[in-house]
Every structure is written in C-alpha cells, then in structure tokens.
Design a protein around this motif. Sequence first.
Motif, mmCIF file in Angstrom:
data_model
loop_
_atom_site.group_PDB
_atom_site.id
_atom_site.type_symbol
_atom_site.label_atom_id
_atom_site.label_comp_id
_atom_site.label_asym_id
_atom_site.label_seq_id
_atom_site.Cartn_x
_atom_site.Cartn_y
_atom_site.Cartn_z
ATOM 1 N N LEU A 112 90.787 87.314 38.340
ATOM 2 C CA LEU A 112 90.031 86.075 38.115
ATOM 3 C C LEU A 112 90.502 84.988 39.083
ATOM 4 N N THR A 113 91.826 84.900 39.262
ATOM 5 C CA THR A 113 92.360 83.891 40.187
ATOM 6 C C THR A 113 91.786 84.095 41.573
ATOM 7 N N PHE A 114 91.755 85.368 42.007
ATOM 8 C CA PHE A 114 91.227 85.644 43.339
ATOM 9 C C PHE A 114 89.749 85.269 43.413
ATOM 10 N N ALA A 115 88.982 85.672 42.379
ATOM 11 C CA ALA A 115 87.539 85.405 42.407
ATOM 12 C C ALA A 115 87.286 83.896 42.467
ATOM 13 N N LEU A 116 88.005 83.126 41.639
ATOM 14 C CA LEU A 116 87.778 81.677 41.622
ATOM 15 C C LEU A 116 88.210 81.044 42.936
ATOM 16 N N GLY A 117 89.357 81.504 43.479
ATOM 17 C CA GLY A 117 89.811 80.966 44.757
ATOM 18 C C GLY A 117 88.828 81.292 45.875
ATOM 19 N N ALA A 118 88.293 82.509 45.857
ATOM 20 C CA ALA A 118 87.344 82.899 46.901
ATOM 21 C C ALA A 118 86.050 82.094 46.770
ATOM 22 N N THR A 119 85.626 81.823 45.512
ATOM 23 C CA THR A 119 84.429 80.993 45.307
ATOM 24 C C THR A 119 84.657 79.601 45.888
ATOM 25 N N PHE A 120 85.834 79.041 45.597
ATOM 26 C CA PHE A 120 86.179 77.723 46.143
ATOM 27 C C PHE A 120 86.064 77.740 47.658
ATOM 28 N N LEU A 121 86.680 78.774 48.264
ATOM 29 C CA LEU A 121 86.710 78.835 49.724
ATOM 30 C C LEU A 121 85.290 78.989 50.282
ATOM 31 N N GLY A 122 84.480 79.834 49.612
ATOM 32 C CA GLY A 122 83.105 80.027 50.070
ATOM 33 C C GLY A 122 82.326 78.715 50.041
ATOM 34 N N LEU A 123 82.487 77.945 48.940
ATOM 35 C CA LEU A 123 81.787 76.667 48.835
ATOM 36 C C LEU A 123 82.239 75.718 49.939
ATOM 37 N N GLU A 124 83.556 75.726 50.212
ATOM 38 C CA GLU A 124 84.062 74.811 51.231
ATOM 39 C C GLU A 124 83.536 75.194 52.619
ATOM 40 N N VAL A 125 83.542 76.503 52.909
ATOM 41 C CA VAL A 125 83.040 76.933 54.212
ATOM 42 C C VAL A 125 81.564 76.568 54.345
ATOM 43 N N SER A 126 80.767 76.774 53.261
ATOM 44 C CA SER A 126 79.340 76.451 53.359
ATOM 45 C C SER A 126 79.159 74.945 53.553
ATOM 46 N N GLU A 127 80.039 74.132 52.942
ATOM 47 C CA GLU A 127 79.958 72.683 53.161
ATOM 48 C C GLU A 127 80.222 72.366 54.630
ATOM 49 N N PHE A 128 81.288 72.970 55.193
ATOM 50 C CA PHE A 128 81.639 72.709 56.598
ATOM 51 C C PHE A 128 80.498 73.134 57.520
ATOM 52 N N VAL A 129 79.937 74.331 57.264
ATOM 53 C CA VAL A 129 78.855 74.825 58.119
ATOM 54 C C VAL A 129 77.665 73.872 58.046
ATOM 55 N N GLY A 130 77.360 73.403 56.813
ATOM 56 C CA GLY A 130 76.253 72.472 56.651
ATOM 57 C C GLY A 130 76.491 71.178 57.416
ATOM 58 N N LEU A 131 77.724 70.666 57.374
ATOM 59 C CA LEU A 131 78.034 69.416 58.081
ATOM 60 C C LEU A 131 77.875 69.594 59.580
ATOM 61 N N VAL A 132 78.413 70.703 60.104
ATOM 62 C CA VAL A 132 78.315 70.933 61.553
ATOM 63 C C VAL A 132 76.851 71.075 61.953
ATOM 64 N N ALA A 133 76.060 71.774 61.103
ATOM 65 C CA ALA A 133 74.643 71.970 61.420
ATOM 66 C C ALA A 133 73.903 70.635 61.449
ATOM 67 N N ARG A 134 74.366 69.652 60.637
ATOM 68 C CA ARG A 134 73.705 68.336 60.632
ATOM 69 C C ARG A 134 74.226 67.439 61.737
ATOM 70 N N GLY A 135 75.038 67.981 62.631
ATOM 71 C CA GLY A 135 75.582 67.165 63.712
ATOM 72 C C GLY A 135 76.753 66.312 63.283
ATOM 73 N N ALA A 136 77.344 66.641 62.125
ATOM 74 C CA ALA A 136 78.496 65.874 61.649
ATOM 75 C C ALA A 136 79.745 66.737 61.736
ATOM 76 N N GLY A 137 79.974 67.326 62.902
ATOM 77 C CA GLY A 137 81.159 68.154 63.107
ATOM 78 C C GLY A 137 82.385 67.306 63.365
ATOM 79 N N PRO A 138 83.535 67.953 63.538
ATOM 80 C CA PRO A 138 84.782 67.193 63.717
ATOM 81 C C PRO A 138 84.811 66.329 64.978
ATOM 82 N N SER A 139 83.945 66.599 65.963
ATOM 83 C CA SER A 139 83.984 65.799 67.188
ATOM 84 C C SER A 139 83.070 64.584 67.115
ATOM 85 N N ARG A 140 82.377 64.378 65.965
ATOM 86 C CA ARG A 140 81.398 63.290 65.895
ATOM 87 C C ARG A 140 82.080 61.918 65.836
#
Lengths: 212, 129
Positions: A112-140
């Motif tokens: 369960l710990t692994f599943a919840l941690g992986a879900t957290f990580l997946g959500l965070e990665v999708s947030e980062f990908v969404g931000l970069v796709a909107r032109g709000a990457g780390p270099s903005r």
Amino acid sequence: MSAQAGAAGLAGAEAATTGGLERAGPAPVRIVVAYGFWLFLLSDIIMFAALFASYAVLSGQTAGGPSGRELFELRHVGIETLCLLFSSYTCGLGVVAIERRRLGLFYVCFALTFALGATFLGLEVSEFVGLVARGAGPSRSAFLSAFFSLVGLHGAHVTAGLLWLTFMVAQTAARGPRDFVRRRLLCFSLFWHALDIIWVALLTLVYLMGAR
Amino acid sequence: MEQYAGPHAGSIDQAPGVGEGEHSDSMAMYTAGLGFALLLTGASFMVSQTNLLWPPGVPAGLAVLAIAQMGVHLVFFLQIGTGPDNTNNVLALAFGLLVVTLVVTGSLWIMAHLNANMMPPPAIMEMQR
C-alpha cells in the motif's frame, strides 16, 4: 588513586540520582543506527531549508509570466497530500507488523505504501508535464525555477524512497525479519515520515499560500 | 546494592520511530497521528479556500496549522517525545531547527534589505552608459 576513588564515588552518586546511567552500558546497535539516521534526516531538512528560503525570496519574481494563483490546482494537490499522508501511516503500520513478525501484514502495508507513493509521484509528474506544456517550465521565470527545484527535489526524494522500499521488501523476502533487516526498515520509515513533514511545509508555503 | 543487569537493561536511550511502550501502543499512536494530521490538513485547505479567517491573517493561520501538523508528525509518526530517554533525539532536533531558522529568516531578511537598497533598473542602465 584517591582521585580515582573520588571519581568512582562521584559516578556512583550520579548513578543513584539519574536512575542508573552508569549501569546502562553502550546503547544497542538499533538505537545508535536510528540516531545516526535521524542526524542525516536533520541535515537533509537543512538542505531543504535553503531551497525553501530561495523559494520564499523568489516567489514573487514571475518576470511577467504566470503566477502560482494561475498555475496551481488545489484539488490535485489535495489528492497528493492524502496519498502521502496515508502512505506514511501504512509505512508505520508495516514497521509495527515486522516487529511483531507478522510478515503477511507487513507485505500488505508496504505494498500500500508503494502504491500510494507511486500515485503521488505520478500526480506530481503529470503536474510538471502540464506546466511545461503550458510554457511554464523552469526556465520561464525565477519563481518557476525555484518552484521546480524545491518541489522537484522532494519528488526526487520520493523516487529514491520508492526504490529503497522495493529493495527492502526484496531483502525482507530473501533474508527474513532479522535484526539488520528490521534496522533498515526502521530507517526507511523514518525517511518516509520525514518526507511527509517536508511536504506539509511545501504544501503550505508553495500551494496554499501561492494559490491565494 | 542492585545487581548489574546486562548492557541493555533499563536502556537510557531511545531510537526515533520506536515508541516507549509495547507495539500495540505504537499502532494506536499512528492511528491517532493520522486522525490529527487529517484534521489539520482539512483545516489548512479550508482556511486557504474560504474567508472563514480574516483575510490578512490567513498566511499566519496557515503557518500555525503547518507547524502544528509538523509537530503531530514528529510526535506520533517519528515518535520524538519529551521523555528523559529521548534527550539526544530532541537536542539534535533543536539544533536542526536552529540552523533551519537561521537559514530561512537570514535569507529573507538579507534579501529584503538588498531589494530595498537596490537602485531601480533605469538608474543602473543610466550609470552603465
């Protein structure tokens, strides 16, 4: 000789007043290891403090780009928070289970710990990908550089934690709940709880204050 | 005179993450910690999303809730208590907090002053000409 006797008498008196400090002897390995790991965690928290400070300084410097209010989705962040909180809980239960030699419960808790941690990580990665796709990457902007380095470093810790968790489950399966395996599991649980503490600070400073 | 009872009898130290009592206590500790953490997280989200609190006081309210929640995590999950056998852990924590405070408040303080003393960008451009 008399100085030695005096010291011994002093030590005896001290032992009497402090409930037997003198008789305790060296601490068990488990306590020494956990204390050393606690020191490491505190130094890790100090490293995060430097990034928190830089984020706090730079959070207003959006260089004409999007601010946190436009970028952050609190529902998304709320689910991440719950994932991490419940994974901390199941991790703690897993350590209790292994101390009681209940291997089946331990595997369930750590899965369960692994599943919840992986879900957290997946959500965070999708947030980062969404931000970069909107032109709000780390270099903005400086704000986004600080955001990605702070939240990204926490995400990197979670990734390392998931790898460690996988390794520890494999080691428990291979070697059984021996002393050294349980010591490492204790250290892992401390690491995982510390990540949750850092997330609380991150949630408050970055997301809840930033989204207002 | 008491007899020497082995190196680990009545051990004076305690490892972080290991409760004082038997294991059933620690199960109850984790569950209580989860409950408190859920309450505090919910309160944080509510404070930030509604106007329940006087708006200029919201950041302070959020900070208080976050510090309370970090305390709950320390006590119930990491099980850093105040007992005499926990002195080493608490002292290390106190030193860590001191460094964290110095780093964060020091950076904010210095950077705020730098900002205040900085020339506005047009003036710098003028000097560079």
